[in-house]
Write a protein that holds these residues in place. Structure first.
Motif, PDB file in Angstrom:
ATOM      1  N   ASP A  43      48.937  36.836  37.497  1.00  0.00           N
ATOM      2  CA  ASP A  43      49.885  36.805  36.392  1.00  0.00           C
ATOM      3  C   ASP A  43      51.290  36.525  36.937  1.00  0.00           C
ATOM      4  O   ASP A  43      51.828  37.326  37.700  1.00  0.00           O
ATOM      5  CB  ASP A  43      49.831  38.179  35.693  1.00  0.00           C
ATOM      6  N   PRO A  44      51.886  35.389  36.537  1.00  0.00           N
ATOM      7  CA  PRO A  44      53.209  35.038  37.074  1.00  0.00           C
ATOM      8  C   PRO A  44      54.295  36.075  36.743  1.00  0.00           C
ATOM      9  O   PRO A  44      55.364  36.046  37.354  1.00  0.00           O
ATOM     10  CB  PRO A  44      53.528  33.698  36.401  1.00  0.00           C
ATOM     11  N   LYS A  45      54.002  36.980  35.805  1.00  0.00           N
ATOM     12  CA  LYS A  45      54.980  38.033  35.516  1.00  0.00           C
ATOM     13  C   LYS A  45      54.876  39.160  36.536  1.00  0.00           C
ATOM     14  O   LYS A  45      55.806  39.940  36.727  1.00  0.00           O
ATOM     15  CB  LYS A  45      54.762  38.599  34.109  1.00  0.00           C
ATOM     16  N   LYS A  46      53.723  39.262  37.172  1.00  0.00           N
ATOM     17  CA  LYS A  46      53.503  40.345  38.148  1.00  0.00           C
ATOM     18  C   LYS A  46      53.541  39.849  39.584  1.00  0.00           C
ATOM     19  O   LYS A  46      53.767  40.629  40.508  1.00  0.00           O
ATOM     20  CB  LYS A  46      52.136  41.005  37.904  1.00  0.00           C
ATOM     21  N   TRP A  50      42.657  39.952  45.019  1.00  0.00           N
ATOM     22  CA  TRP A  50      44.070  39.687  44.744  1.00  0.00           C
ATOM     23  C   TRP A  50      44.429  40.238  43.364  1.00  0.00           C
ATOM     24  O   TRP A  50      45.454  40.905  43.194  1.00  0.00           O
ATOM     25  CB  TRP A  50      44.379  38.183  44.736  1.00  0.00           C
ATOM     26  N   VAL A  51      43.536  39.950  42.399  1.00  0.00           N
ATOM     27  CA  VAL A  51      43.809  40.358  41.011  1.00  0.00           C
ATOM     28  C   VAL A  51      43.810  41.884  40.898  1.00  0.00           C
ATOM     29  O   VAL A  51      44.687  42.472  40.261  1.00  0.00           O
ATOM     30  CB  VAL A  51      42.752  39.741  40.061  1.00  0.00           C
ATOM     31  N   LYS A  52      42.828  42.501  41.552  1.00  0.00           N
ATOM     32  CA  LYS A  52      42.713  43.964  41.511  1.00  0.00           C
ATOM     33  C   LYS A  52      43.970  44.606  42.107  1.00  0.00           C
ATOM     34  O   LYS A  52      44.569  45.503  41.498  1.00  0.00           O
ATOM     35  CB  LYS A  52      41.473  44.354  42.325  1.00  0.00           C
ATOM     36  N   ILE A  53      44.378  44.114  43.262  1.00  0.00           N
ATOM     37  CA  ILE A  53      45.551  44.674  43.941  1.00  0.00           C
ATOM     38  C   ILE A  53      46.803  44.476  43.088  1.00  0.00           C
ATOM     39  O   ILE A  53      47.630  45.384  42.932  1.00  0.00           O
ATOM     40  CB  ILE A  53      45.723  44.022  45.333  1.00  0.00           C
ATOM     41  N   GLN A  54      46.931  43.273  42.507  1.00  0.00           N
ATOM     42  CA  GLN A  54      48.072  42.983  41.630  1.00  0.00           C
ATOM     43  C   GLN A  54      48.136  43.979  40.460  1.00  0.00           C
ATOM     44  O   GLN A  54      49.202  44.522  40.140  1.00  0.00           O
ATOM     45  CB  GLN A  54      47.956  41.561  41.078  1.00  0.00           C
ATOM     46  N   ASN A  55      46.975  44.237  39.840  1.00  0.00           N
ATOM     47  CA  ASN A  55      46.975  45.060  38.636  1.00  0.00           C
ATOM     48  C   ASN A  55      47.069  46.557  38.922  1.00  0.00           C
ATOM     49  O   ASN A  55      47.571  47.314  38.105  1.00  0.00           O
ATOM     50  CB  ASN A  55      45.733  44.762  37.796  1.00  0.00           C
TER      51      ASN A  55
END
Ligand code: TYM
Length: 344
Positions: free
Chosen positions: A74-77, A26-31
């Motif tokens: 990250d709630p901003k992303k 999830w984090v990787k895809i988000q970033n």
């Protein structure tokens, strides 16, 4: 552009399987994909299919939100929110359940497993489902509603969710055909599966690592200390082949699981290739490497979780803002859905 949606049940601190199989992705895809829409949910209603202590559930629900922030959501992303703070999930689930054949739900592996467990508990040869709650059967429809409510196109999950994703696509397709409009109502979502799609139990490598297994040393939690990690890895079941380690999931499931964990901790995509570089290691050396790599991986998130846990004001604020954003998006879907079914 893509819309990413995924969820996790608030049933205690996530384990290494959840983290390597889904959460880290999830984090990787988000970033890596800032142009996409990212929506991640703590799915409290799903947890109710099994008996829960209300006090503990409330604490787990908040802890899970803190974990997601601690690992880098990250709630901003991303929109990060509690499923149970958006009632449209249950509204859409009801509508979808009315176009889903019960036979389709009875063929789900998760349902069949529950059925088998209750049969063992009653030690009856007769299959008796009359005591199992209806939520266990209809749970995958709620999951489909979670995804379709945001018209998601991609769903990052571990391998055990594949069948639920197939059902979600069938339900979406069925809705699209039954209630035609100017354009197709729901995209058919694709599962995004990580290389570590199925991390196994440390004590029984014939089963996946799971939150509900009775033996706590079968899983590593994201909050475990270096000492706990080392002890659990040391106790992991391997095999009696003493001529080095090799990746062979059929013949050497325990050893292969440790290699898969080590490979994932280092961020490698290809376990087989990585395993070649470990050939000369003994089981003892491999276990030492795994314990060290897991500690390095989770030390940061663990400390951040401990810090965030105390910041209740911040957690509540993230939950509130996430819920608002989620409701705003889903309201647009529901206007169209209600129109199509004739109840607008
Ligand atoms: P849950 O809460 O059981 O698990 C969360 C995520 O962790 C993955 N996972 C694993 N991956 C690899 N190895 C393992 N041993 C392992 N154990 C768990 C799961 O595949 C999952 O991605 N029904 C879902 C929650 C859900 C959901 C959704 C997911 C509800 N609505 C909508 C996606 C989209 C569940 O119970 O996951």
């Amino acid at each position: 552009s893509r819309t990413i949606f995924s969820g996790i049940q608030p049933t205690g601190i996530p384990h290494l399987g959840n983290y390597l199989g889904a959460l880290s992705n999830w984090v990787k895809i988000q970033n890596e994909n800032p142009q996409d829409k990212h929506i991640f949910s703590v799915v409290g209603w799903h947890a109710l299919t099994l008996p829960q202590n209300p006090k503990e559930l409330g604490a787990s629900r908040r802890d899970m939100l803190a974990v997601l922030l601690a690992i880098g959501i990250d709630p901003k992303k991303s929109i990060i929110f509690h499923q149970d703070s958006n009632a449209m999930h249950t509204e859409l689930a009801w509508i979808l359940s009315c176009i889903t054949p019960t036979g389709r739900l009875r063929r789900m592996t998760s349902w069949k497993t529950r059925l088998a467990q209750s049969r063992n508990a009653n030690s009856e040869s007769e299959v008796d489902e009359s005591l199992l709650n209806a939520g266990l059967l209809t749970y995958p429809v709620l999951q489909a509603a979670d995804i379709l409510l945001y018209q998601a196109t991609h769903v990052p999950v571990g391998e055990d969710q594949n069948q639920h994703l197939e059902l979600c696509r069938d339900i979406a397709d069925s809705f699209n055909r039954t209630f035609k409009g100017r354009s197709r109502m729901f995209p058919l979502p694709t599962a995004l599966i990580t290389p570590s799609k199925r991390i196994l139990s440390l004590t029984d490598p014939s089963a996946k690592m799971s939150k509900s297994a009775p033996d706590p040393s079968s899983r590593i939690l994201l909050t475990d200390s270096a000492k706990q990690i080392a002890a659990k890895v040391r106790g992991a079941v391997t095999d009696s082949i003493s001529t080095g380690v090799s990746y062979d999931p059929d013949e050497r499931p325990g050893t292969s699981n440790l290699l898969a964990i080590l490979s994932a901790c280092f961020g490698h995509e290809d376990v087989r290739l990585f395993a070649e570089t470990c050939r000369g290691m003994s089981h003892g050396v491999l276990k030492g490497e795994v314990a060290g790599a897991v500690e390095d991986l989770i030390a940061g998130p663990r400390a951040e979780f401990e810090r965030l846990k105390g910041d209740v004001g911040y957690l509540d604020q993230v939950a509130r803002e996430g819920a608002e954003a989620a409701r705003e998006l889903s309201a647009r879907t529901m206007v169209q859905v209600r129109e199509r079914i004739g109840l607008s």
